[in-house]
Design a protein around this motif. Structure first.
Motif: not given
Length: 360
Positions: A210-227
């Motif tokens: 699921a994470e690989a498909l999310r990254v390829a879709a440019w979909r940000p995830r809170i806690g990962a792409e955020t600070d």
């Protein structure tokens, strides 16, 4: 859920770590699972996700007042996304939203459920709303296709990458060319006690898929792409989680000011990584432009078609054609950036016309 998923008893299951602890990273064949998830033949156990419920006749108007999104008239079964921001416009919570006509369901990261429920309880005052952390009673299952057998279950459908009403795209590609279109996404709410029966006989994919498909879709995830400094513009979240024409809410001033300037201080990029090392850099690794650190890798994945890929948040001033290097310890990973959020307003693709809009 407060306990590890019962699906970890499946043969080959390897538990994920970090934010995804409690569910399977994979079941022994990560790339095969990823292909099956992308094709819609497998589902992914996301039962570690947090679920917060908001009931009562004032629930939608109240959430509308608190959040970045226009949800006052959200219809039963309709999906949305909202942000709860600090006074400075920084992201505190990012919630997937669906209403069933009597209760609004907020799907969040596991660590955010209890803090979100606590925050909402502090904010309800005399309104007719009742909030609860229902994470222990409900499981979430993800899929890239609607599951006909689950048609009676409540399902959140990710609006990404479509630009929602009142939203705005900071991307450099038109919506019809956005890679997120290759990843339709559904998250089903299933009573925790029924999880094993609900997925019985279905192929399972781990969260690595699921994470690989999310990254390829440019979909940000809170806690990962955020600070603690992230504002929505940096991640292109105005396209799905912010309504620019709604009434006042906490953080609105920053949203409006940065949008009018057209220059968020940082920007999300997609990185194609050199795969010759046969390893992946860790999330949190610095992104270098020569000897200068210009950002941080936020998510890393092995994609079944593209190989090693990543999302990173870098300084807006980095040239779009600059070759970058991800540095994991002493190991350099050359990386080619693909623009997600444009470095300046003049490069944003116009939402209606598809032409580049001029500077503000």
């Amino acid at each position: 859920m407060s306990t590890p998923s019962p699906l970890l008893s499946r043969p080959g299951a390897v538990e994920a770590a970090g934010a995804d602890a409690g569910v399977a990273a994979h079941y022994g064949e990560p790339l095969r699972e990823q292909r099956a998830l992308a094709a819609g033949t497998a589902v992914v156990d996301l039962s570690h996700r947090g679920v917060v419920t908001v009931a009562g006749p004032d629930r939608l108007s109240w959430l509308n007042t608190l959040s970045s999104q226009q949800v006052a008239a959200l219809a039963p079964g309709e999906s949305s996304e909202l942000l709860l921001l600090s006074v400075q416009g920084r992201i505190d919570f990012d919630a997937r939203v669906i209403d069933d006509g009597g209760t609004t369901w907020l799907i969040v990261e596991a660590a955010d459920a209890a803090p979100l429920a606590e925050y909402l309880n502090r904010m309800k005052f005399m309104l007719r709303v009742e909030n609860a952390d229902a994470s222990a009673d409900w499981a979430v299952v993800g899929s890239t296709k609607a599951v006909p057998e689950w048609s009676g279950r409540l399902a959140w459908q990710d609006p990404w990458p479509h630009v929602s009403a009142g939203g705005y795209s900071y991307a450099t590609v038109p919506e019809e060319s956005h890679p997120g279109l290759q990843r339709p996404w559904f998250e089903y709410l299933i009573p925790a006690a029924e999880l094993e029966d609900a997925v019985a006989g279905r192929p399972l994919a781990g969260v690595l898929a699921a994470e690989a498909l999310r990254v390829a879709a440019w979909r940000p995830r809170i806690g990962a792409e955020t600070d603690d400094k992230t504002i929505p513009h940096e991640l292109d979240l105005l396209r799905t989680a912010v309504h620019l024409a709604k009434g006042c809410y906490k953080g609105q001033e920053t949203i409006a000011r940065v949008h009018n300037l057209g220059h968020p201080p940082r920007r999300l990029v997609f990185l194609q990584l050199d795969g010759s090392q046969h390893t992946l850099p860790a999330a949190g690794s610095p992104v270098m432009a020569g000897e200068r650190r210009v950002g941080t890798v936020t998510s890393v994945a092995q994609h079944h078609e593209m190989g090693p890929v990543a999302l990173a948040v870098i300084k807006r001033s980095v040239a779009p054609d600059e070759i970058l290097t991800v540095l994991d310890g002493d190991e350099p990973y050359p990386a080619v950036q693909e623009l997600i959020v444009a470095p300046d307003a003049g490069q944003v693709v116009g939402r209606q016309t598809g032409f580049l809009r001029g500077p503000r």
